[in-house]
Scaffold this active site. Structure first.
Site, PDB file in Angstrom:
ATOM      1  N   SER A 149     -12.022   4.813   3.987  1.00  0.00           N
ATOM      2  CA  SER A 149     -12.490   6.107   3.502  1.00  0.00           C
ATOM      3  C   SER A 149     -11.436   7.157   3.807  1.00  0.00           C
ATOM      4  CB  SER A 149     -13.815   6.501   4.168  1.00  0.00           C
ATOM      5  OG  SER A 149     -14.186   7.778   3.697  1.00  0.00           O
TER       6      SER A 149
ATOM      7  N   TYR B  72       0.823  -1.220   0.000  1.00  0.00           N
ATOM      8  CA  TYR B  72       0.000   0.000   0.000  1.00  0.00           C
ATOM      9  C   TYR B  72       0.855   1.268   0.000  1.00  0.00           C
ATOM     10  CZ  TYR B  72      -3.922  -3.104   1.275  1.00  0.00           C
ATOM     11  OH  TYR B  72      -4.857  -4.094   1.305  1.00  0.00           O
TER      12      TYR B  72
ATOM     13  N   ASN C 107     -19.008   5.554   9.336  1.00  0.00           N
ATOM     14  CA  ASN C 107     -18.719   4.114   9.258  1.00  0.00           C
ATOM     15  C   ASN C 107     -18.389   3.527  10.631  1.00  0.00           C
ATOM     16  OD1 ASN C 107     -19.106   4.288   6.495  1.00  0.00           O
ATOM     17  ND2 ASN C 107     -16.923   4.272   5.987  1.00  0.00           N
TER      18      ASN C 107
ATOM     19  N   ARG D 121     -17.546  10.244   6.220  1.00  0.00           N
ATOM     20  CA  ARG D 121     -17.706   8.789   6.072  1.00  0.00           C
ATOM     21  C   ARG D 121     -16.896   8.035   7.119  1.00  0.00           C
ATOM     22  NH1 ARG D 121     -17.046   8.192  -0.470  1.00  0.00           N
ATOM     23  NH2 ARG D 121     -19.233   8.479  -1.018  1.00  0.00           N
TER      24      ARG D 121
ATOM     25  N   LYS E 266       0.875  -6.789   5.657  1.00  0.00           N
ATOM     26  CA  LYS E 266       0.855  -7.991   4.802  1.00  0.00           C
ATOM     27  C   LYS E 266       2.121  -8.071   3.968  1.00  0.00           C
ATOM     28  CE  LYS E 266      -4.046  -6.947   4.167  1.00  0.00           C
ATOM     29  NZ  LYS E 266      -4.085  -5.490   3.970  1.00  0.00           N
TER      30      LYS E 266
ATOM     31  N   HIS F 229      -0.253 -11.839   1.676  1.00  0.00           N
ATOM     32  CA  HIS F 229      -1.247 -10.998   0.990  1.00  0.00           C
ATOM     33  C   HIS F 229      -2.133 -11.796   0.031  1.00  0.00           C
ATOM     34  CE1 HIS F 229      -1.866  -6.503  -0.105  1.00  0.00           C
ATOM     35  NE2 HIS F 229      -2.974  -7.162  -0.279  1.00  0.00           N
TER      36      HIS F 229
ATOM     37  N   ILE G  44     -13.346  -4.030   7.389  1.00  0.00           N
ATOM     38  CA  ILE G  44     -12.337  -2.956   7.403  1.00  0.00           C
ATOM     39  C   ILE G  44     -12.632  -1.913   6.329  1.00  0.00           C
ATOM     40  CG2 ILE G  44     -10.437  -4.170   8.521  1.00  0.00           C
ATOM     41  CD1 ILE G  44      -9.452  -5.073   5.745  1.00  0.00           C
TER      42      ILE G  44
HETATM   43  N1  LIG Z   1      -6.182  -8.423   1.253  1.00  0.00           N
HETATM   44  C1  LIG Z   1      -6.503  -7.902   0.083  1.00  0.00           C
HETATM   45  O1  LIG Z   1      -6.178  -8.433  -0.997  1.00  0.00           O
HETATM   46  C2  LIG Z   1      -7.313  -6.632   0.062  1.00  0.00           C
HETATM   47  C3  LIG Z   1      -7.904  -6.207  -1.140  1.00  0.00           C
HETATM   48  C4  LIG Z   1      -8.673  -5.050  -1.112  1.00  0.00           C
HETATM   49  C5  LIG Z   1      -8.839  -4.354   0.080  1.00  0.00           C
HETATM   50  N2  LIG Z   1      -8.219  -4.767   1.227  1.00  0.00           N
HETATM   51  C6  LIG Z   1      -8.345  -3.992   2.489  1.00  0.00           C
HETATM   52  O2  LIG Z   1      -9.711  -3.755   2.751  1.00  0.00           O
HETATM   53  C7  LIG Z   1      -9.945  -2.351   2.854  1.00  0.00           C
HETATM   54  C8  LIG Z   1     -11.347  -2.024   2.378  1.00  0.00           C
HETATM   55  O3  LIG Z   1     -11.541  -2.410   1.036  1.00  0.00           O
HETATM   56  P1  LIG Z   1     -11.540  -1.379  -0.189  1.00  0.00           P
HETATM   57  O4  LIG Z   1     -10.745  -0.177   0.140  1.00  0.00           O
HETATM   58  O5  LIG Z   1     -11.166  -2.178  -1.379  1.00  0.00           O
HETATM   59  O6  LIG Z   1     -13.065  -1.027  -0.376  1.00  0.00           O
HETATM   60  P2  LIG Z   1     -14.292  -0.470   0.497  1.00  0.00           P
HETATM   61  O7  LIG Z   1     -13.882  -0.164   1.898  1.00  0.00           O
HETATM   62  O8  LIG Z   1     -15.406  -1.404   0.236  1.00  0.00           O
HETATM   63  O9  LIG Z   1     -14.644   0.844  -0.296  1.00  0.00           O
HETATM   64  C9  LIG Z   1     -13.878   1.996  -0.267  1.00  0.00           C
HETATM   65  C10 LIG Z   1     -14.601   2.981  -1.191  1.00  0.00           C
HETATM   66  O10 LIG Z   1     -15.907   3.251  -0.644  1.00  0.00           O
HETATM   67  C11 LIG Z   1     -16.033   4.626  -0.387  1.00  0.00           C
HETATM   68  N3  LIG Z   1     -16.796   4.756   0.868  1.00  0.00           N
HETATM   69  C12 LIG Z   1     -16.329   4.722   2.142  1.00  0.00           C
HETATM   70  N4  LIG Z   1     -17.324   4.866   3.023  1.00  0.00           N
HETATM   71  C13 LIG Z   1     -18.467   4.986   2.310  1.00  0.00           C
HETATM   72  C14 LIG Z   1     -19.826   5.167   2.663  1.00  0.00           C
HETATM   73  N5  LIG Z   1     -20.200   5.249   3.950  1.00  0.00           N
HETATM   74  N6  LIG Z   1     -20.740   5.248   1.676  1.00  0.00           N
HETATM   75  C15 LIG Z   1     -20.363   5.173   0.385  1.00  0.00           C
HETATM   76  N7  LIG Z   1     -19.086   4.991  -0.034  1.00  0.00           N
HETATM   77  C16 LIG Z   1     -18.138   4.913   0.930  1.00  0.00           C
HETATM   78  C17 LIG Z   1     -14.631   5.173  -0.300  1.00  0.00           C
HETATM   79  O11 LIG Z   1     -14.592   6.521  -0.721  1.00  0.00           O
HETATM   80  P3  LIG Z   1     -13.708   7.676  -0.001  1.00  0.00           P
HETATM   81  O12 LIG Z   1     -12.416   7.073   0.458  1.00  0.00           O
HETATM   82  O13 LIG Z   1     -13.540   8.653  -1.114  1.00  0.00           O
HETATM   83  O14 LIG Z   1     -14.541   8.201   1.114  1.00  0.00           O
HETATM   84  C18 LIG Z   1     -13.883   4.285  -1.286  1.00  0.00           C
HETATM   85  O15 LIG Z   1     -14.082   4.763  -2.610  1.00  0.00           O
HETATM   86  C19 LIG Z   1      -8.816  -1.757   1.998  1.00  0.00           C
HETATM   87  O16 LIG Z   1      -8.648  -0.377   2.216  1.00  0.00           O
HETATM   88  C20 LIG Z   1      -7.666  -2.621   2.423  1.00  0.00           C
HETATM   89  O17 LIG Z   1      -7.195  -2.199   3.714  1.00  0.00           O
HETATM   90  C21 LIG Z   1      -7.478  -5.912   1.234  1.00  0.00           C
END
Ligand SMILES: NC(=O)c1ccc[n+]([C@@H]2O[C@H](COP(=O)([O-])OP(=O)(O)OC[C@H]3O[C@@H](n4cnc5c(N)ncnc54)[C@H](OP(=O)(O)O)[C@@H]3O)[C@@H](O)[C@H]2O)c1
Length: 261
Positions: A230, A53, A239, A235, A78, A109, A227
């Site tokens: 945002s 990251y 959240n 948010r 990770k 990862h 997790i």
């Molecule tokens: N192990 C893996 O392979 C892997 C893969 C993917 C993710 N992850 C981890 O999981 C975490 C979460 O997954 P993710 O970042 O992919 O996706 P997510 O948390 O599902 O979505 C993040 C997106 O949703 C928006 N958002 C946040 N709160 C919101 C709300 N209340 N209403 C509407 N939209 C909202 C954010 O916008 P803004 O930021 O602009 O507010 C961002 O665009 C990652 O950050 C990472 O730490 C791990």
């Protein structure tokens, strides 16, 4: 707010992992620092980062400048699978960037090649035995890939972090984790969800919350770690504001059913 004031799941070694954490993928530089500091001020006590990251330094600085004690924040990082053979130096770089002596959870990862899989898992176990991390686990593993680790080492991952959300709900996969004593940690709760789905908007209306808050509460009521990420202050705080309501058994079934659509 202390770790013990919020819902947690217990990992082996008496390690308490908050069910609600803060994702940091795609947050870098000052935006990552600001978001993590805002999250800690809001009450989050669990941060999810990774070598890939590129934000461990900002995450670590936010933890230090939050004024919280190190033991009051649960930190996951990770190792990318292509670091096989260089696991230890990768973890040392993470610890240095984060500015900590130990992380709480260190994950592979995603699965390495079949030949690298067991050697890499053994390196994670060794790091845990040397207290460089309190717990170890995996991410993006299938149940059979988890079983291979257990068969070879008799040590199961504490956690498997996988893509998860109402639309991906899979009762059997959840049970397979529970049966093996592996905590299911979901990622991308919003990216995998249609937040305008009438089931979610209906339940949200009944509780006076948003569909996003319903999605997070649904994870917590299933004891699945979630997790959300945002970088938007409103948010980040909304959240986290999911501890004043919970879903009824009927509402849980309705959201579960989105996974079978
Ligand atoms: N192990 C893996 O392979 C892997 C893969 C993917 C993710 N992850 C981890 O999981 C975490 C979460 O997954 P993710 O970042 O992919 O996706 P997510 O948390 O599902 O979505 C993040 C997106 O949703 C928006 N958002 C946040 N709160 C919101 C709300 N209340 N209403 C509407 N939209 C909202 C954010 O916008 P803004 O930021 O602009 O507010 C961002 O665009 C990652 O950050 C990472 O730490 C791990």
């Amino acid at each position: 707010m202390d770790i013990t004031d919020q819902p947690t799941v217990l990992l082996p070694g008496e390690v308490r992992m908050p069910l609600l954490g803060f994702g940091t993928w795609q947050a870098t530089g000052p935006a990552a620092y600001d978001a993590v500091l805002a999250a800690l001020d809001t009450g989050y006590r669990h941060l999810d980062t990774a070598t890939l990251y590129g934000n461990e330094r900002e995450v670590g600085r936010a933890v230090r400048e939050s004024g919280l004690r190190r033991e009051d924040v649960f930190i996951t990082t990770k190792v990318p699978p292509d670091r096989v053979g260089r696991e230890r130096e990768t973890l040392e770089a993470s610890l240095e960037a984060l500015g900590v002596d130990q992380v709480d959870l260190w994950l592979i990862h995603w699965p390495p090649s079949a030949t690298d899989s067991i050697p890499m898992w053994r390196e994670l176990l060794a790091a845990r035995d040397e207290n460089l991390t309190r717990a170890v686990g995996v991410s993006n593993y299938s149940t059979s890939q988890i079983d291979e680790l257990v068969q070879s080492t008799e040590e199961n991952p504490a956690v498997n972090q996988i893509r998860w959300g109402p639309m991906l709900y899979d009762r059997q996969r959840h049970a397979e984790h529970r049966d093996r004593g592996v905590v299911l940690e979901g990622y991308s709760p919003f990216k995998t969800t249609d937040l305008s789905d009438p089931v979610l908007t209906g339940i949200a209306g009944a509780h006076g919350v948003s569909p996003a808050q319903v999605v997070l509460r649904w994870h917590i009521d299933h004891e699945i770690v979630v997790i959300p990420k945002s970088v938007t202050p409103e948010r980040i705080s909304a959240n986290f504001d999911v501890f004043h309501f919970s879903l009824t058994a009927e509402e849980m079934r309705e959201v579960d059913a989105l996974g079978n659509a």
